[in-house]
Design a protein around this motif. Structure first.
Motif, PDB file in Angstrom:
ATOM      1  N   LEU A 116       0.842  -1.197   0.000  1.00  0.00           N
ATOM      2  CA  LEU A 116       0.000   0.000   0.000  1.00  0.00           C
ATOM      3  C   LEU A 116       0.880   1.251   0.000  1.00  0.00           C
ATOM      4  O   LEU A 116       0.598   2.249  -0.679  1.00  0.00           O
ATOM      5  CB  LEU A 116      -0.899  -0.020   1.234  1.00  0.00           C
ATOM      6  N   VAL A 136      -8.916   0.899   0.421  1.00  0.00           N
ATOM      7  CA  VAL A 136      -8.113  -0.022   1.225  1.00  0.00           C
ATOM      8  C   VAL A 136      -7.874   0.566   2.613  1.00  0.00           C
ATOM      9  O   VAL A 136      -8.020  -0.119   3.623  1.00  0.00           O
ATOM     10  CB  VAL A 136      -6.771  -0.331   0.531  1.00  0.00           C
ATOM     11  N   ASP A 178      -9.403   4.077  -5.117  1.00  0.00           N
ATOM     12  CA  ASP A 178      -9.051   2.677  -4.892  1.00  0.00           C
ATOM     13  C   ASP A 178      -8.155   2.537  -3.662  1.00  0.00           C
ATOM     14  O   ASP A 178      -8.356   1.646  -2.827  1.00  0.00           O
ATOM     15  CB  ASP A 178      -8.332   2.103  -6.121  1.00  0.00           C
ATOM     16  N   ASP A 236     -10.324  -1.852   4.614  1.00  0.00           N
ATOM     17  CA  ASP A 236      -9.615  -3.091   4.914  1.00  0.00           C
ATOM     18  C   ASP A 236      -9.671  -3.396   6.417  1.00  0.00           C
ATOM     19  O   ASP A 236      -9.413  -2.529   7.247  1.00  0.00           O
ATOM     20  CB  ASP A 236      -8.161  -2.962   4.459  1.00  0.00           C
TER      21      ASP A 236
END
Lengths: 359, 145
Positions: free
Chosen positions: A124, A186, A182, A190
């Protein structure tokens, strides 16, 4: 129950690229208190005003910090322009907004990457920095520099962006917005990321106010405060509102910054639509005589520039109050009672920029 | 080519830079420039490191920290002064708390120009440092250093 131990954190450590030292007083794994020691990168550049004249000093102001360099340079210019009663052309004001917001986007993406690194999500981290490079490309195309722009000057800006180029930039940013979404998904969706951020490092609204937090740190604690709302450099003509979150934890601070990415793209778009043809600077004559406090909103929060001139080409005094310095006290408050393993993440959520803070 | 030159590990310390060079050091390790394709790994531990990247100039407070990191690194080691501040003090050399470039406290092998430094220049420095690491290692083996 074991006794208390002091664990030194920094100045050289793998979490931050910059030196800050914290003495962490811990009881088992729990942090009881954090005692900071700063000054490793103090240069003393405020006194450089005695050696560099008020026009040249823009270059020094830009180098107070390499991440938000443009906004530093611009705020210095705002202070001097107010002292000298210089009217900056409208086109230059909108160009300043465009570059300010581009710095905000690249700074927030940089922060997202470093935070991902702090909680151990290496891919990430890489993704955020890959996206940041695309923003840096736009910056390089319009200013020639990647981190130090050199575009601000007293009386306006140094470079112009043509209308076609501006359209191209807006188009590019629109397409990057999807990629930012996007990444944002996350960070915010997440489960493992939430596990590291939710409920960690809570700073109540009352203490955020009492300890003088600024920027995303303050807004994530439910306080609606954004210096851009004061309308400097034509921000007043754009339609936007401060981004506020109520949870006051690391997750909320992350969310504020992710939402600000979108906001900044919107601001660049509306600044582009309002940009009219005209000069980008005015001739500066005379020397500053008088004093002024200029305030502006950096990616990290409010920065204050105080400039005092005495009619010579050297300013008599220049003072900067940077957002990181303001946020260190709230940081110490949030560190109390946290787990030792959460310290890197909490330190990062103030978006520390030590070179700003110590100058 | 030994293990050192196939995969030199770097350690980065920010002396008193403005952050510009520091983020470019990190950017050089990211996907776009990808210094890691040469096996370069960023480590936080001086005892694991072969190359010391110093950004920013030397002042009274960080003198001992820089010296300490350098002393802890195992031989052979290479020191790279990143950016104009680490080279000479740059725009800040007239500040009262700036004593000059990194060579005031540690022996510097390479000076990388720029304000802020560009990642491409850093890649050049890393490649040059690898060659020097080999040379220094050979000299050590021959008992000359």
């Amino acid at each position: 129950m074991s006794g208390r131990t002091i664990i030194p954190f920094g100045p050289q450590h793998p979490v931050l690229p910059e030196p800050i030292h914290l003495d962490l007083v811990v009881e088992d794994e729990k942090v009881i208190e954090a005692i900071p020691r700063i000054g490793f990168i103090h240069r003393g550049l405020e006194r450089l005003v005695e050696k560099k004249d008020f026009i040249d000093f823009v270059y020094v102001a830009e180098r107070i910090c390499g991440i938000c360099s443009f906004i530093h340079g611009m705020t210095y210019c705002l202070a001097v322009e107010e002292v000298m009663k210089i009217e900056v052309p409208a086109r230059a004001q909108y160009l300043r907004i465009v570059w300010s917001e581009l710095s905000r986007i690249h700074s927030h993406l940089l922060w997202l990457g470093l935070t991902a690194d702090a909680f151990g999500f290496e891919s990430l981290f890489m993704q955020s920095w890959r996206l940041r490079e695309l923003i840096l490309d736009i910056i390089e195309e319009t200013t020639g520099g990647r981190v130090i722009f050199g575009s601000a000057k007293v009386g306006g800006v140094r470079r112009d962006i043509s209308a076609e180029k501006m359209q191209e930039i807006v188009k590019k940013l629109r397409s990057y917005q999807k990629e930012m979404d996007d990444i944002g998904k996350v960070f915010l969706g997440d489960l493992t990321v939430q596990h590291r951020l939710r409920g960690v490092g809570v700073l109540s609204t009352a203490s955020a106010k009492a300890l003088g937090a600024v920027g995303p740190m303050l807004r994530a604690s439910g306080v609606s405060s954004d210096i851009r709302m004061m309308g400097y450099s034509s921000y007043g003509t754009l339609d936007f509102a401060p981004i506020v979150e109520q949870d006051a934890d690391c997750y909320a601070r992350c969310k504020v910054r992710i939402r600000e990415l979108d906001q900044s793209v919107g601001l660049i778009e509306s600044a582009a639509s309002k940009m009219i043809d005209g000069p980008i600077d005015v001739k500066v004559t005379g020397t500053p005589n008088g004093e002024f406090f200029a305030r502006s909103e950096q990616p990290r929060g409010e920065v204050i520039y105080y400039a005092k001139g005495n009619g010579t080409k050297f300013l008599q005094r220049m003072r900067v109050r940077t957002p990181t310095f303001a946020n260190i006290t709230p940081l110490l408050e949030t560190l109390k009672g946290c787990q030792l393993a959460d310290v890197p993440v909490i330190v990062l959520t103030i978006d520390p920029c030590i070179s700003c803070a110590e100058r | 080519m030994g293990a050192l030159s196939k995969s030199p590990w770097i350690i980065h310390y920010d002396g008193s830079s403005c952050n510009g060079c520091d983020i470019e050091v990190l950017a050089a390790l990211m996907p776009r420039f990808d210094l890691e394709r040469f096996g370069v790994i960023n480590t936080g531990n001086p005892k694991h490191a072969d190359i010391l990247l110093l950004t920013g100039s030397i002042n009274e407070q960080n003198k001992s920290v820089v010296k300490n990191i350098y002393d802890q690194m195992p031989h052979p080691k290479v020191v790279v002064a990143v950016g104009i501040c680490a080279t000479s003090g740059g725009i800040f050399r007239e500040c009262y708390n700036v004593q000059g470039g990194a060579d005031k406290v540690v022996p510097v092998d390479f000076y990388v120009p720029g304000c802020a430094v560009r990642p491409e220049a850093l890649i050049d420095a890393a490649v040059a440092a690898v060659a020097l690491l080999d040379k220094k290692r050979d000299a050590m083996k021959a008992g000359k250093a």
